[in-house]
Scaffold this motif. Structure first.
Motif, PDB file in Angstrom:
ATOM      1  N   ARG A  83       0.844  -1.192   0.000  1.00 41.04           N
ATOM      2  CA  ARG A  83       0.000   0.000   0.000  1.00 41.04           C
ATOM      3  C   ARG A  83       0.881   1.244   0.000  1.00 41.04           C
ATOM      4  O   ARG A  83       1.911   1.298   0.669  1.00 41.04           O
ATOM      5  CB  ARG A  83      -0.919   0.018   1.219  1.00 41.04           C
ATOM      6  CG  ARG A  83      -2.098  -0.950   1.094  1.00 41.04           C
ATOM      7  CD  ARG A  83      -3.121  -0.703   2.199  1.00 41.04           C
ATOM      8  NE  ARG A  83      -4.311  -1.489   1.965  1.00 41.04           N
ATOM      9  CZ  ARG A  83      -4.502  -2.726   2.425  1.00 41.04           C
ATOM     10  NH1 ARG A  83      -3.540  -3.313   3.139  1.00 41.04           N
ATOM     11  NH2 ARG A  83      -5.611  -3.371   2.160  1.00 41.04           N
ATOM     12  N   SER A  84       0.453   2.245  -0.726  1.00 37.80           N
ATOM     13  CA  SER A  84       1.249   3.466  -0.842  1.00 37.80           C
ATOM     14  C   SER A  84       1.499   4.090   0.524  1.00 37.80           C
ATOM     15  O   SER A  84       2.579   4.625   0.785  1.00 37.80           O
ATOM     16  CB  SER A  84       0.541   4.462  -1.762  1.00 37.80           C
ATOM     17  OG  SER A  84       1.260   5.667  -1.864  1.00 37.80           O
ATOM     18  N   ARG A  85       0.523   4.004   1.406  1.00 39.26           N
ATOM     19  CA  ARG A  85       0.692   4.627   2.723  1.00 39.26           C
ATOM     20  C   ARG A  85       1.768   3.934   3.568  1.00 39.26           C
ATOM     21  O   ARG A  85       2.218   4.493   4.579  1.00 39.26           O
ATOM     22  CB  ARG A  85      -0.632   4.645   3.479  1.00 39.26           C
ATOM     23  CG  ARG A  85      -1.162   3.274   3.886  1.00 39.26           C
ATOM     24  CD  ARG A  85      -2.315   3.421   4.858  1.00 39.26           C
ATOM     25  NE  ARG A  85      -2.778   2.133   5.343  1.00 39.26           N
ATOM     26  CZ  ARG A  85      -3.857   1.510   4.907  1.00 39.26           C
ATOM     27  NH1 ARG A  85      -4.595   2.067   3.935  1.00 39.26           N
ATOM     28  NH2 ARG A  85      -4.213   0.345   5.400  1.00 39.26           N
ATOM     29  N   GLY A  86       2.197   2.726   3.147  1.00 37.84           N
ATOM     30  CA  GLY A  86       3.237   2.013   3.859  1.00 37.84           C
ATOM     31  C   GLY A  86       4.638   2.369   3.406  1.00 37.84           C
ATOM     32  O   GLY A  86       5.609   1.764   3.868  1.00 37.84           O
ATOM     33  N   LEU A  87       4.759   3.328   2.505  1.00 36.71           N
ATOM     34  CA  LEU A  87       6.057   3.715   1.954  1.00 36.71           C
ATOM     35  C   LEU A  87       6.558   5.000   2.577  1.00 36.71           C
ATOM     36  O   LEU A  87       5.764   5.805   3.092  1.00 36.71           O
ATOM     37  CB  LEU A  87       5.938   3.909   0.436  1.00 36.71           C
ATOM     38  CG  LEU A  87       5.600   2.672  -0.389  1.00 36.71           C
ATOM     39  CD1 LEU A  87       5.225   3.094  -1.797  1.00 36.71           C
ATOM     40  CD2 LEU A  87       6.777   1.719  -0.427  1.00 36.71           C
ATOM     41  N   PRO A  88       7.875   5.250   2.499  1.00 35.34           N
ATOM     42  CA  PRO A  88       8.385   6.563   2.909  1.00 35.34           C
ATOM     43  C   PRO A  88       7.727   7.668   2.101  1.00 35.34           C
ATOM     44  O   PRO A  88       7.305   7.453   0.951  1.00 35.34           O
ATOM     45  CB  PRO A  88       9.883   6.469   2.605  1.00 35.34           C
ATOM     46  CG  PRO A  88      10.179   5.001   2.554  1.00 35.34           C
ATOM     47  CD  PRO A  88       8.939   4.338   2.063  1.00 35.34           C
ATOM     48  N   THR A 100       2.438   7.386  -3.344  1.00 33.64           N
ATOM     49  CA  THR A 100       1.609   7.944  -4.411  1.00 33.64           C
ATOM     50  C   THR A 100       0.190   8.088  -3.846  1.00 33.64           C
ATOM     51  O   THR A 100      -0.596   7.145  -3.885  1.00 33.64           O
ATOM     52  CB  THR A 100       1.598   7.022  -5.649  1.00 33.64           C
ATOM     53  OG1 THR A 100       1.342   5.667  -5.213  1.00 33.64           O
ATOM     54  CG2 THR A 100       2.937   7.053  -6.359  1.00 33.64           C
ATOM     55  N   PRO A 101      -0.155   9.248  -3.306  1.00 31.32           N
ATOM     56  CA  PRO A 101      -1.441   9.421  -2.615  1.00 31.32           C
ATOM     57  C   PRO A 101      -2.653   9.158  -3.495  1.00 31.32           C
ATOM     58  O   PRO A 101      -3.731   8.852  -2.975  1.00 31.32           O
ATOM     59  CB  PRO A 101      -1.391  10.893  -2.161  1.00 31.32           C
ATOM     60  CG  PRO A 101       0.058  11.244  -2.131  1.00 31.32           C
ATOM     61  CD  PRO A 101       0.683  10.453  -3.236  1.00 31.32           C
ATOM     62  N   MET A 131       3.585  -0.419  -6.903  1.00 36.63           N
ATOM     63  CA  MET A 131       4.375  -1.524  -7.452  1.00 36.63           C
ATOM     64  C   MET A 131       5.851  -1.236  -7.209  1.00 36.63           C
ATOM     65  O   MET A 131       6.462  -0.428  -7.888  1.00 36.63           O
ATOM     66  CB  MET A 131       4.111  -1.691  -8.958  1.00 36.63           C
ATOM     67  CG  MET A 131       4.897  -2.849  -9.574  1.00 36.63           C
ATOM     68  SD  MET A 131       4.630  -3.030 -11.358  1.00 36.63           S
ATOM     69  CE  MET A 131       5.576  -1.634 -11.991  1.00 36.63           C
ATOM     70  N   ASP A 132       6.406  -1.913  -6.209  1.00 38.63           N
ATOM     71  CA  ASP A 132       7.834  -1.798  -5.925  1.00 38.63           C
ATOM     72  C   ASP A 132       8.550  -2.815  -6.805  1.00 38.63           C
ATOM     73  O   ASP A 132       8.656  -3.987  -6.445  1.00 38.63           O
ATOM     74  CB  ASP A 132       8.092  -2.059  -4.440  1.00 38.63           C
ATOM     75  CG  ASP A 132       9.583  -2.045  -4.097  1.00 38.63           C
ATOM     76  OD1 ASP A 132      10.378  -1.554  -4.917  1.00 38.63           O
ATOM     77  OD2 ASP A 132       9.945  -2.546  -3.018  1.00 38.63           O
ATOM     78  N   VAL A 139      -2.256   2.499 -10.228  1.00 34.14           N
ATOM     79  CA  VAL A 139      -1.146   1.841  -9.539  1.00 34.14           C
ATOM     80  C   VAL A 139       0.017   2.813  -9.465  1.00 34.14           C
ATOM     81  O   VAL A 139       0.423   3.402 -10.479  1.00 34.14           O
ATOM     82  CB  VAL A 139      -0.719   0.552 -10.268  1.00 34.14           C
ATOM     83  CG1 VAL A 139       0.551  -0.038  -9.650  1.00 34.14           C
ATOM     84  CG2 VAL A 139      -1.843  -0.480 -10.234  1.00 34.14           C
ATOM     85  N   GLY A 140       0.578   2.965  -8.271  1.00 37.59           N
ATOM     86  CA  GLY A 140       1.726   3.827  -8.096  1.00 37.59           C
ATOM     87  C   GLY A 140       3.014   3.150  -8.534  1.00 37.59           C
ATOM     88  O   GLY A 140       3.198   1.945  -8.341  1.00 37.59           O
TER      89      GLY A 140
END
Length: 287
Positions: free
Chosen positions: A53-58, A63-64, A70-71, A109-110
């Motif tokens: 999830r985007s919110r789990g990233l630094p 990507t709000p 997609m890492d 998708v970010g």
């Protein structure tokens, strides 16, 4: 050793290890990614798709405007900006596991080059890769199997590519891509290198047709490269001039992909379409 879940998937033979990490708890090292992608000692794949999830990233990567990010990591562990086949496989995974839908509205998708939008297509999924840049400067490409260095066309579709035109199918088949081609000047971030042969005739029923092989940075030769397919179509379209079509069919060793160039309010966008397949799931001890 901790155990993680995974799913193996591919898009026209470009294969990936999908690792669910919804809340961003995993911190995979380059070596761990390389072991997972190893075809003899691991699961095997051209890269890793970490589902987070985007919110789990630094904050710098989040990507709000997209819930999922997609890492993407290459098989050697290096991070990459974008993957055209990978993002379709990523979308397939999100939909099949109930994490997201795509039928009522496009799926966003970010990625490291911003948010990409996907829809269903007759072939599977279509992704809007966004705006692109065809650079007027040429790059000299040396590859084993070519008698002399060839000019390459730089194309950026969110990640860097150099496209080389060859004269025949025999010349394309004769390339030895077990050895990395050399570029001069060498791009600072490296580049994926595509070799293409136009069909004869190039345009068939209004659709441009080309065949392609690719050497991906951080991986080697792969059966397909989605962004490379888009870059190759854009390069040939650029070479063909103002009468070139906006719809292309690109044949790669792993199958066939479609490319469209469409006008938008902020300029032309390139879209990529093709299949996405989930092969099997399991668990593996993380070294």
């Amino acid at each position: 050793m901790p155990t993680i879940a995974f799913t193996k998937g591919h898009g026209t033979g470009n294969d990936f290890v999908i690792v669910p990490d919804d809340d961003g708890a995993l911190d995979l090292s380059d070596d761990q990614v390389a072991v997972l992608c190893d075809r003899r000692f691991g699961i095997g794949g051209d890269g890793i798709l970490r589902v987070v999830r985007s919110r789990g990233l630094p904050g710098g990567e989040a990507t709000p405007d997209a819930e999922w990010f997609m890492d993407y990591r290459n098989a050697d562990g290096s991070a990459a900006e974008m993957c055209g086949n990978g993002i379709r496989v990523f979308a397939k995974y999100l939909v099949e596991t109930g994490r997201a839908g795509i039928d009522d509205a496009p799926l966003r998708v970010g990625t490291r080059v911003g948010t990409k939008t996907l829809t269903r297509s007759d072939a599977g999924f279509e992704v809007d890769l966004g705006r692109f840049v065809v650079d007027a400067d040429e790059v000299v490409v040396r590859a084993r199997g070519l008698d002399v260095p060839r000019p390459g066309q730089s194309v950026d579709v969110g990640n860097p590519h150099v496209v080389v035109a060859l004269s025949s199918r025999a010349e394309l088949d004769g390339l030895d891509l077990t050895v990395q081609p050399r570029l001069h000047p060498t791009p600072a971030a490296g580049a994926n290198i595509e070799f293409v042969v136009p069909a004869d005739p190039l345009v068939q029923a209004g659709v441009g047709v080309i065949r392609m092989r690719v050497f991906e940075r951080g991986v080697g030769e792969t059966l397909s490269c989605g962004t490379g397919v888009a870059a190759s179509a854009l390069a040939v379209r650029y070479w063909a001039g103002s009468g070139a079509p906006d719809t292309w069919r690109v044949e790669v060793p792993g199958g066939t992909l479609g490319v469209r160039v469409v006008p938008t309010a902020d300029g032309e966008h390139v879209l990529l379409s093709g299949p996405a397949t989930l092969v099997f799931s399991g668990q593996i001890a993380l070294a």
